[in-house]
Design an enzyme around this catalytic site. Structure first.
Site, mmCIF file in Angstrom:
data_model
loop_
_atom_site.group_PDB
_atom_site.id
_atom_site.type_symbol
_atom_site.label_atom_id
_atom_site.label_comp_id
_atom_site.label_asym_id
_atom_site.label_seq_id
_atom_site.Cartn_x
_atom_site.Cartn_y
_atom_site.Cartn_z
ATOM 1 N N SER A 108 1.676 0.813 4.139
ATOM 2 C CA SER A 108 2.958 1.357 4.590
ATOM 3 C C SER A 108 3.258 2.711 3.953
ATOM 4 C CB SER A 108 4.096 0.376 4.279
ATOM 5 O OG SER A 108 4.185 0.138 2.895
ATOM 6 N N CYS A 109 2.500 3.091 2.939
ATOM 7 C CA CYS A 109 2.673 4.402 2.294
ATOM 8 C C CYS A 109 2.203 5.510 3.238
ATOM 9 C CB CYS A 109 1.862 4.487 1.003
ATOM 10 S SG CYS A 109 2.384 3.353 -0.293
ATOM 11 N N ILE A 110 2.570 6.740 2.899
ATOM 12 C CA ILE A 110 2.150 7.915 3.656
ATOM 13 C C ILE A 110 1.360 8.830 2.728
ATOM 14 C CG2 ILE A 110 2.923 10.014 4.856
ATOM 15 C CD1 ILE A 110 3.635 7.599 6.503
#
Length: 123
Positions: free
Chosen positions: A31-33
């Protein structure tokens, strides 16, 4: 004799900026960018591994790079300090929905992260 290429891995909340030729990575995004930015004129490049869309008000912050709202500003400040001009090219990846709360419900952190990054880059 070939020079070794600088390798920089952005772990959660990390920000890296370089003027040297480098390989920038951000592993295990979920879910991180992972956001990479480069100035084509000066070849200054940077990467950040963003975990959440915004810092929590009133809470201490251990790494500004964890949050889109504080981390992108810091990344851009560091890039300007390294000599980047105003014309930048960027790419980002990640933003998956990893956590499910129940049937059809999720925290939607990935979607919220991607939206926050897109908004901050547009600003």
């Amino acid at each position: 004799m070939t020079a070794e290429v600088l390798r920089l891995n952005a772990n959660m909340g990390d920000i890296h900026v370089t003027r040297e030729p480098a390989i920038l990575t951000a592993l295990g995004l979920g879910s991180c960018i992972g956001l990479t930015v480069m100035c084509p004129r000066t070849r200054v490049a940077g990467m950040i591994h963003i975990m959440l869309p915004a810092a929590f008000a009133g809470r201490p912050m251990d790494k500004v790079g964890k949050y889109a709202d504080t981390g992108i500003v810091e990344l851009m400040d560091q890039m300007r300090a390294a000599g980047a001009g105003p014309s930048l090219v960027w790419a980002y990846a990640g933003g998956a929905q990893v956590f499910q709360l129940g049937k059809g419900q999720g925290l939607e952190i990935g979607r919220r992260n991607a939206e926050a990054v897109a908004q901050h880059l547009a600003d």
